[in-house]
Design an enzyme around this catalytic site. Structure first.
Site, short mmCIF file in Angstrom:
data_model
loop_
_atom_site.label_atom_id
_atom_site.label_comp_id
_atom_site.label_asym_id
_atom_site.label_seq_id
_atom_site.Cartn_x
_atom_site.Cartn_y
_atom_site.Cartn_z
N TYR A 215 0.86 -1.18 0.00
CA TYR A 215 0.00 0.00 0.00
C TYR A 215 0.90 1.22 0.00
CZ TYR A 215 -4.38 -2.47 0.90
OH TYR A 215 -5.49 -3.26 0.79
N HIS A 248 -3.91 -2.47 -8.19
CA HIS A 248 -5.08 -3.25 -7.86
C HIS A 248 -6.26 -2.37 -7.48
CE1 HIS A 248 -7.60 -5.71 -5.30
NE2 HIS A 248 -7.20 -6.70 -6.06
N HIS A 249 -6.05 -1.45 -6.57
CA HIS A 249 -7.07 -0.44 -6.35
C HIS A 249 -6.44 0.82 -5.79
CE1 HIS A 249 -7.53 -2.15 -2.15
NE2 HIS A 249 -7.50 -0.88 -1.89
N HIS A 320 -2.90 0.45 -3.97
CA HIS A 320 -2.62 -0.93 -3.57
C HIS A 320 -2.00 -1.64 -4.77
CE1 HIS A 320 -4.43 -5.15 -2.55
NE2 HIS A 320 -3.11 -5.14 -2.57
N HIS A 399 -18.34 -1.63 1.91
CA HIS A 399 -17.03 -1.67 2.55
C HIS A 399 -17.00 -2.59 3.76
CE1 HIS A 399 -13.14 -0.10 3.83
NE2 HIS A 399 -13.63 -0.02 5.03
N HIS A 401 -13.70 -5.07 5.92
CA HIS A 401 -12.28 -5.43 5.88
C HIS A 401 -12.16 -6.85 5.34
CE1 HIS A 401 -10.99 -1.95 8.71
NE2 HIS A 401 -11.28 -1.56 7.49
N MET A 475 -15.44 -3.94 9.59
CA MET A 475 -16.40 -2.86 9.36
C MET A 475 -17.56 -3.41 8.56
SD MET A 475 -14.12 0.46 8.51
CE MET A 475 -13.03 1.15 9.76
#
Ligand SMILES: *[C@@H]1O[C@H](CO)[C@@H](O)[C@H](O)[C@H]1NC(C)=O
Ligand SMILES: *[C@@H]1O[C@H](CO)[C@@H](O)[C@H](O)[C@H]1NC(C)=O
Ligand SMILES: *[C@@H]1O[C@H](CO)[C@@H](O)[C@H](O)[C@H]1NC(C)=O
Ligand SMILES: *[C@@H]1O[C@H](CO)[C@@H](O)[C@H](O)[C@H]1NC(C)=O
Length: 588
Positions: A215, A248-249, A320, A399, A401, A475
């Site tokens: 990251y 990736h994102h 990422h 969203h 985790h 989350m």
């Protein structure tokens, strides 16, 4: 065999016979299936016929190539359309499935239809086929809105027959998985007006480490012109050609602080302990992109504000990098391109957080195949938080985790009658968090109720998982994108403190567990020896116990009101489950 012209899309265009109603209906999407893009997937969506047309390009040296779908990206069991070269050299496509050991069997119903192919002189094989979203064959994967895990593998040897083929391989050159949202919104990308300018926020020649996961964080100060308020009309990824498949994102965060606050211009690994603490305020999502995502365009009525006198001028880009082949020596300068203007649209778009409060009051026992947590946005909060005429939701980002596997938000009117769902992802992955434009914008009125549920899999966890901020915590959030911007920013819940105390007390009195009034919440959860019955009891308590509500304004303060011990919203009239257009009786 069809005669095919030179254009790459010739095959796809030929086999797809749409009536020319709208140019958008012909939109061809693509995604690379492997790291160097030598294998790619292109697709068209036929919503009226609930069919997809796929085209795949790959180097011609193969004996067989399996392309298919699985629930969460596992190579098997999975549903494959298998391309194979007969001993006489001809190509065939066959509908197959693989069992738990990776061994191929043929489907009774053949649903990889309209197969055509060609081989180019440069040694690329291009082939197309069609596939219904739902083939009504229990051996086939149902293609739905949200995330689809696409899996592929290939063998270089020719085979005599696909039946009995073992596709299991650990060779990263010859197998792979990518996530994509296949059933895209065809009408989300409107044209941009000419006064729109671009703002690029890019990584600066990052030496991507030869590690699977990196990251990278870079803080920017916005140019001076953003002292004046602008609108973001659209944003998209700007991925360097050499980094295709690697990025990736990405997310862009606003540093939520007062306008004068200076934030260090950090540029490094997000999890490095040298990352300045001050950058932790950079966490309000402005933009999010994940592999395979198209540009995100705001609807004509509204756009996302950026800048202004009271706006802190710092933002942080997070990238990422996913590098499973552990390549070294890659330099990357990818990032996000914004299309902005100081000509403001009629309305500001806003973001509301629905779901669960980040608190250890909500917890997931270990060893569960699927355990739900539910967050409520209750009637009394939408009553004070929404304007009289309501809000229009046009986008949603789900969203969780690491262990979230399914997320959806249901919508009810003030009388508890269910309206169509807001958004759903049955194959959710934390690694594919796009902001998605809803196919139908949803109007939500004051008094309505929004219920967000996340299912988690803790099969690989030995201990409790708690709600919280850390990546090992969980989350359950749906960030909804809407207009006109309203004062409500957070509409989330958790179990009321009182109800949780009662549960721990019950565990002590009736189940002989060492919970105690003097222990903290997580300590009490840890004290319980989880068995099937206790897990089920916790689930029931979570779904019936009164709520503690967070009904907050963008200023960070609660709306006036009493938010403890609110009852769980009553559902008076749920919608029936969606129907499938299948006639199962004529199948074996
Ligand atoms: C893939 O799609 C992007 C737009 O999303 C386009 O720019 C690109 O040319 C496409 N690639 C191919 C090979 O069609
Ligand atoms: C399939 O191949 C894998 C590795 O190549 C092997 O470990 C496995 O035992 C094989 N399975 C069967 C059923 O032959
Ligand atoms: C779970 O974690 C807690 C806190 O770290 C620890 O006390 C407890 O022994 C752990 N339980 C198991 C079963 O590993
Ligand atoms: C909501 O407001 C309360 C009271 O100001 C605050 O303690 C809480 O942290 C806020 N929650 C969020 C998610 O902003």
């Amino acid at each position: 065999m069809l005669r095919i012209s030179k254009s790459w899309c010739a095959v796809l265009c030929f086999c797809f016979s749409l009536v020319a109603a709208n140019k958008d209906d012909y939109k061809i999407f693509n995604v690379s299936l492997n790291g160097d893009s030598s294998i790619s997937l292109h697709w068209l969506i036929d919503y009226p016929k609930t069919k997809l047309a796929f085209e795949i390009h790959l180097p011609s040296e193969f004996g067989w190539f399996a392309f298919g779908f699985s629930n969460y990206g596992e190579a098997f069991p999975a549903d494959y359309c298998l391309l194979w070269r007969n001993l006489d050299g001809k190509l065939h496509l066959i509908d197959t499935w693989t069992n738990d050991e990776g061994v191929v069997d043929l489907d009774h119903h053949q649903d990889c239809s309209n197969f055509r192919y060609k081989t180019t002189s440069s040694g690329i094989t291009k082939y197309t086929f069609k596939r219904k979203f739902d083939t009504c064959d229990n051996r086939d994967y149902i293609i739905e809105d949200g995330t689809t895990h696409i899996v592929w593998s290939r063998g270089l040897q020719r085979i005599v027959s696909p039946k009995g083929l073992n596709i299991s391989t650990s060779d990263r050159q010859n197998s792979g998985m990518i996530r994509a949202s296949l059933l895209k919104n065809l009408h989300a990308n409107t044209n941009l007006p000419s006064h729109v300018q671009t703002l690029e926020l890019l990584a600066d020649k990052v030496k991507v480490p030869a590690e699977e996961t990196t990251y990278w964080c870079r803080v920017f100060k916005l140019p001076d012109k953003f002292k004046k308020k602008h609108h973001i009309y659209q944003y998209e990824a700007n991925i360097q050609a050499s980094s295709q498949g690697l990025v990736h994102h990405m997310e862009l965060f606003h540093c939520e602080s007062n306008a004068k606050e200076e934030i260090p211009l950090y540029n490094g690994d997000c999890f490095d302990n040298k990352r300045p603490k001050k950058t932790e305020v950079c966490k309000r999502v402005l933009a999010a992109w994940a592999m395979g995502a198209q540009p995100f365009t705001y609807p004509e009525e509204a756009a996302l504000p950026l800048g202004g006198e009271t706006f802190n001028q710092y933002v942080m880009l997070e990238i990422h990098y996913n590098n499973p082949e552990l390549k070294s020596g890659i330099i990357d300068s990818s990032g996000v391109r914004f299309h902005i203007s100081d000509k403001l649209r009629q309305m500001d778009a806003g973001v509301i957080e629905l779901g669960l409060e980040y608190t250890d009051k909500m917890a997931i026992p270990p060893g569960q195949e699927s355990f739900p947590l539910t967050g409520y946005c209750i009637s009394s909060c939408t009553s004070v938080g929404f304007p009289q005429e309501g809000i229009t939701i046009f986008g949603s980002q789900l969203h969780t985790h690491l262990i979230g596997v399914k997320v959806y938000t249901r919508h009810f009117d003030a009388l508890g009658r269910e309206l169509p769902e807001l958004n759903r992802d049955n194959h959710y992955s934390t690694h594919f968090q796009e902001i998605r434009r809803l196919k139908k914008p949803v109007k939500v009125l004051p008094g309505h109720v929004l219920i967000t549920r996340c299912d988690y899999s803790t099969m690989n966890r030995k201990n409790m998982t708690f709600g919280g901020f850390s990546i090992s915590d969980e989350m359950c959030v749906n960030y909804i994108h809407y207009y006109p911007r309203a004062p409500l920013e957070v509409c989330k819940s958790s179990i009321s403190e009182q109800a949780l105390k009662t549960f721990f007390n019950y565990m002590k009195e009736w189940e002989d567990q060492p919970t105690s009034e003097s222990k903290g919440v997580s300590e009490n959860y840890y004290s319980i020896q989880w068995n099937k019955m206790r897990v089920q009891l916790l689930d029931e308590v979570y779904h019936e116990a009164p709520l503690s509500m967070q009904c907050n304004m963008s200023s960070g303060n609660r709306f006036p009101g009493y938010w403890e011990n609110a009852p769980v919203p009553a559902v008076s009239l749920p919608l029936p489950p969606p129907s499938r257009d299948c006639h199962f009786d004529d199948q074996k």
